[in-house]
Each structure stands twice: as structure tokens, then as C-alpha cells.
Design a protein around this motif. Structure first.
Motif, PDB file in Angstrom:
ATOM      1  N   UNK A 137       0.911  -1.274  -0.032  1.00 50.40           N
ATOM      2  CA  UNK A 137      -0.046  -0.076   0.002  1.00 50.40           C
ATOM      3  C   UNK A 137       0.713   1.490   0.112  1.00 50.40           C
ATOM      4  N   UNK A 138       1.833   1.291   0.766  1.00 45.26           N
ATOM      5  CA  UNK A 138       2.844   2.497   0.728  1.00 45.26           C
ATOM      6  C   UNK A 138       3.350   2.525  -0.447  1.00 45.26           C
ATOM      7  N   UNK A 139       4.012   1.570  -1.333  1.00 48.04           N
ATOM      8  CA  UNK A 139       4.543   1.672  -2.481  1.00 48.04           C
ATOM      9  C   UNK A 139       3.644   2.239  -3.689  1.00 48.04           C
ATOM     10  N   UNK A 140       2.414   1.882  -3.353  1.00 55.74           N
ATOM     11  CA  UNK A 140       1.428   2.040  -4.565  1.00 55.74           C
ATOM     12  C   UNK A 140       0.718   3.946  -4.246  1.00 55.74           C
ATOM     13  N   UNK A 141       0.818   4.073  -2.874  1.00 57.57           N
ATOM     14  CA  UNK A 141       0.364   5.373  -2.651  1.00 57.57           C
ATOM     15  C   UNK A 141       1.464   6.680  -2.431  1.00 57.57           C
ATOM     16  N   UNK A 142       2.624   5.803  -2.192  1.00 58.01           N
ATOM     17  CA  UNK A 142       3.682   6.785  -1.916  1.00 58.01           C
ATOM     18  C   UNK A 142       3.397   7.723  -0.931  1.00 58.01           C
TER      19      UNK A 142
END
Length: 336
Positions: free
Chosen positions: A273-278
């Protein structure tokens, strides 16, 4: 805006994966018949109706809720303890559930009794896992009153996990062959452990825990800025940390009790989720993590049925294939 687009996309993916989980399984059923059964129509075979409504449908619901619960538990622990490798399994809570099941299966012969109360079979395993996970949560909760350092508290959780594993190894050594086999099968994980009769209990407790996690968005964001800054904002660090332990303990206990120790979802999904939303803003990150956890769990459950009529792959043989590369990527990114 990016968070909204991602949430819409992942919600659509969840819907598609949910339908695929109902359409596809170890028994081949025509798609038209599956939809006919779901719309309360008569089935050509009564066995098909049973498979769709009593096996595939509750399994898909269970995977959705379990994935969401484990993912949000991992996110909260990673934020609270400022450690990207924190999660229910690393923290010893899953180990506590495993110890509870090992005591029931390997020491008590599958029967849990206290006074006039007695539970056998799946009910005993369910209670053993739940009370084992909650016992570890209570121990860590007690330590949190005296240990204010989050890193030290995390280490205590890891040590408790090691102690649980040690006791389980001893129980396996002295147990019967049948008991060891039964425990090994439980340890593989399975989203098919919740029946439609048990679904109201499982769903209500899980949804309650998810709702409680959403209520913690503001203090989680405050913790990102540092404990001193959070305290200046009026956040009670100890109280927040204790609530996090209670919520994650409850979610891990209920999911592990019904589904076994599901690996890597709680550890890897928050990073996806962090990678996708930055972003680390939990107003976007936490709902996205819940949705991503559901999608990943449904994907894993679908992959478990790849052999078709030849059988079902154990869940914990699939989850590391998706989760481990994510963790390796996160570690390498931090080292670089």
C-alpha cells in the motif's frame, strides 16, 4: 486524489477476485450454474449448491475479512514500533495462538475442559488459538505498562514468540504421530475454516476490530512525527500503544483461531500500500491497506486452487511467494 483512484481500482479488483473465488475451485461447476445458485435458483445438483453456498462463499468472505484484518494489524504495529518488519507473527501474537492450539491438540488430545465445560474438535482448537493469542497480548500489554521504549517492547514480543515456539517443539517431540500431523495441517493455514453458521461471529468481531483501527488514524499519524511531538499534541502515547495492542491482538486472535497462522499478509501488505500510494498519511494508507489485504488474501486463496481436481495447495505455501519478494525489496531499498 491518487489514494481515491487506488481505492476505486483495488475495490474493483476485490469484486472480481471475490467472484473468481466463487466460480473456481477443486470441483468444476459451470459459471451459469454458480450464478443461478447465488440468485437463489435451483441447482442441477444439490452437491453444487452445497459447494457454492457452504464452501466457496464463506471461504471468499473469510479471505476478504482475514486479509484486511491481518494487513491493518501489521500496519498499526509497524507505525507504533517504527519498524518495517513488525507484524502479528513477528510480535509473538500468532505464536501464542499456535501454542494454544498445540496445548489442545498435542497435550490434551483435542479436548479442552474446565470444570463442567468441555469442548472437543474444532471448537477446542478455536478456543485454544483465541485464548493463546489473547494471553500473549495480555503479557505484552502488561510489559507495556513498565517498558516505555517501543523497540524494547518489540524485542520482548519477539522473545515471547521464541518461547512459544520452544514449547511447541517440546510438545511435538512427545506427541503422538497423529497429533503432530493434525497440528502440522492446522499450521498450513486455511480460509475454509469458517462455516456459514460461524460467519456472524467471525465477521462481527473482525469488522469491530477494523472499525476500531480506523478510529486510531489520528494518533497513528501523530506517532509518525515522533513521540515527543505527539505528546505535545495531547496524545497519550502509552494509552495509544495499549489500544493498538488490544486491537491487533483481537484481530490476530480471531483470524488465527479460524484460519490458522497465515504468514506474510500482515507483514508485506502495508508495504504494498505504501509503494502504491507513496504516502505515510494513515487517512489514505490505512483504508488502502485494508482493501489491499483483502485483495491479496483473495488472490492467495485463488492460487491455492490452481491444481483443480488434483487438490488444494496449502495457504502458507502461497503467501510467502507474494510476500517475501516485497519484504526483500523494502530491505534492499533501505540498505541502498
Amino acid at each position: 486524489m491518487r489514494g481515491v483512484r487506488y481505492s476505486i481500482a483495488i475495490s474493483a479488483a476485490i469484486l472480481i477476485l471475490f467472484l473468481l473465488n466463487i466460480l473456481y475451485g477443486s470441483i468444476s461447476i459451470p459459471a451459469s450454474e454458480v450464478f443461478h445458485i447465488l440468485l437463489a435458483g435451483e441447482a442441477q445438483k444439490e452437491s453444487w449448491r452445497f459447494i457454492v453456498l457452504q464452501a466457496r462463499l464463506p471461504q471468499a468472505i473469510t479471505a476478504t475479512l482475514c486479509g484486511a484484518a491481518l494487513a491493518v494489524s501489521g500496519l498499526m504495529l509497524q507505525t507504533a514500533f517504527k519498524n518495517p518488519l513488525a507484524g502479528p507473527s513477528i510480535f509473538g501474537i500468532s505464536g501464542g495462538a499456535g501454542l494454544g492450539v498445540a496445548l489442545v491438540m498435542l497435550l490434551m488430545g483435542g479436548t479442552l475442559s474446565a470444570g463442567t465445560f468441555e469442548a472437543t474438535g474444532f471448537a477446542a482448537i478455536l478456543l485454544g488459538a483465541f485464548f493463546g493469542a489473547m494471553a500473549v497480548t495480555l503479557v505484552i500489554f502488561t510489559f507495556s505498562v513498565y517498558v516505555r521504549n517501543s523497540v524494547m517492547l518489540l524485542i520482548i514480543g519477539v522473545m515471547i514468540g521464541f518461547m512459544s515456539s520452544s514449547v511447541i517443539s517440546l510438545l511435538n517431540f512427545f506427541a503422538t504421530e497423529e497429533g503432530v500431523k493434525s497440528y502440522a495441517v492446522w499450521g498450513m493455514g486455511n480460509f475454509g475454516g469458517v462455516t456459514m453458521d460461524q460467519m456472524p461471529l467471525f465477521a462481527s468481531v473482525t469488522i469491530l476490530g477494523l472499525a476500531a483501527s480506523i478510529m486510531l488514524i489520528k494518533p497513528l499519524n501523530a506517532l509518525l512525527l515522533g513521540e515527543e511531538y505527539a505528546e505535545n499534541l495531547g496524545i497519550n502515547i502509552v494509552a495509544v500503544r495499549n489500544w493498538l495492542l488490544i486491537v491487533t491482538g483481537l484481530l490476530t486472535a480471531i483470524t488465527t483461531a479460524f484460519c490458522g497462522p497465515v504468514a506474510f499478509i500482515g507483514l508485506a501488505v502495508p508495504h504494498i500500500a505504501r509503494i502504491m500510494l507513496t504516502t505515510d498519511n494513515h487517512r489514505q494508507l490505512l483504508p488502502a491497506t485494508i482493501l489491499t489485504g483483502a485483495a491479496v488474501a483473495l488472490t492467495c486463496n485463488l492460487l491455492c486452487h490452481i491444481p483443480g481436481e488434483n487438490g488444494v495447495i496449502p495457504l502458507n505455501a502461497v503467501t510467502p511467494l507474494l510476500g517475501a519478494p516485497i519484504i526483500i525489496y523494502v530491505i534492499m531499498k533501505r540498505v541502498a
